[in-house]
Design a protein around this motif. Structure first.
Motif, PDB file in Angstrom:
ATOM      1  N   LEU A   3      34.191   5.686  57.352  1.00 56.94           N
ATOM      2  CA  LEU A   3      32.999   4.959  56.914  1.00 56.94           C
ATOM      3  C   LEU A   3      32.101   5.859  56.071  1.00 56.94           C
ATOM      4  CD1 LEU A   3      31.589   2.192  57.313  1.00 56.94           C
ATOM      5  CD2 LEU A   3      30.383   3.198  59.253  1.00 56.94           C
TER       6      LEU A   3
ATOM      7  N   ILE B 150      36.968   3.226  54.252  1.00 53.35           N
ATOM      8  CA  ILE B 150      36.972   2.323  55.390  1.00 53.35           C
ATOM      9  C   ILE B 150      38.214   1.451  55.454  1.00 53.35           C
ATOM     10  CG2 ILE B 150      35.734   0.463  54.191  1.00 53.35           C
ATOM     11  CD1 ILE B 150      34.190   0.010  56.804  1.00 53.35           C
TER      12      ILE B 150
ATOM     13  N   PRO C 221      38.011  -3.287  59.188  1.00 51.03           N
ATOM     14  CA  PRO C 221      36.682  -2.843  59.626  1.00 51.03           C
ATOM     15  C   PRO C 221      36.121  -3.636  60.802  1.00 51.03           C
ATOM     16  CG  PRO C 221      36.575  -3.938  57.480  1.00 51.03           C
ATOM     17  CD  PRO C 221      38.011  -3.715  57.779  1.00 51.03           C
TER      18      PRO C 221
END
Length: 262
Positions: free
Chosen positions: A110, A115, A122
């Motif tokens: 992140l 990500i 996520p």
């Protein structure tokens, strides 16, 4: 609920019988996998399948199980296993450390803008991280023993060990039953691993991983080994999670692949 005689003694009749049944069943699961692999790939192929880090992990955990018996039956091994009330010890510290690995990896991605790297999406990683952080907090009683926190009277009089957590509100017999059911589920997963996972092309199979899962299931099924069983489950879960995320293992059911990619 004295379902499995939760007194922590090897000789507790129902708990000992359940532990023995789980151990024998786990051994049969591994034996079937060994015979199948040797039939398909010969002795050399079997040896290659076992020459994996997972076997080293399983052997290390088996060695710790022997120390666990020494701690329980001969002399306490201070610094290795935690006391009945309180936190600490090598095993618990390893457990809570491994528990946070996926959350730390996700946070690093992140912060570095990566990500979407890896299989897990996520949304799934946020949910998993929150669950793991909550589990971490429960395991260490939310820092009560680390920081010397005063226990409110309402908790001190109702919590089984006067600790700031929720899991000690579960009756011991029920907790033993929960751990035993978790062990059964884990053993079923190990026995049916090829229905859930498949190795990526050119990746090794998971005979050694199955041994790690079976050992984890067995350790959960007796009070004496449950602290070590928690570590074994966390280690096995992280190994599976990391290999799926890296693409070395793949989830077989399409719906599961789709769900975890969100």
């Amino acid at each position: 609920m004295e379902f499995l005689s939760p007194d922590g003694e090897i000789g507790a009749p129902r708990q000992a019988a359940g532990f023995l049944a789980m151990t024998v069943t786990g051994a049969l699961v591994l034996l079937a996998a060994l015979v199948s692999r040797m039939w398909a790939a010969g002795v050399a192929g079997l040896a290659s399948s076992l020459w994996r880090a997972d076997i080293a992990l399983a052997l290390a955990l088996a060695g710790l199980a022997v120390l666990n018996l020494v701690d329980h039956a001969i002399a306490p091994l201070a610094g290795v296993f935690r006391p009945e009330v309180g936190d600490g010890g090598l095993i618990e510290n390893l457990t809570v450390t491994v528990m946070l690995f996926p959350a730390v990896i996700f946070l690093a991605r992140l912060l570095t803008g990566r990500i979407r790297q890896g299989h897990f999406g996520p949304l799934v990683m946020v949910a998993l991280s929150l669950v793991l952080i909550a589990g971490f907090g429960e395991e260490v009683s939310w820092g009560q023993h680390w920081f010397g926190l005063a226990v409110p009277e309402a908790i001190a009089t109702t919590n089984l060990q006067s600790e700031i957590n929720l899991h000690n509100y579960i009756e011991p017999g029920m907790m033993e039953a929960i751990y035993y059911v978790a062990g059964l589920v884990l053993l079923l997963v190990a026995a049916n691993l090829r229905l859930i996972l498949q190795p990526a092309p050119q990746a090794p199979g998971f005979l050694a991983l199955k041994a790690l899962l079976v050992l984890s299931a067995v350790l959960l099924c007796h009070h004496v080994f449950q602290e070590l069983g928690e570590l074994a489950v966390m280690v096995a879960a992280f190994v599976v999670w990391k290999r799926i995320d890296d693409g070395r293992l793949q989830l077989k059911p399409r719906w599961l692949r789709t769900l975890t990619a969100y």
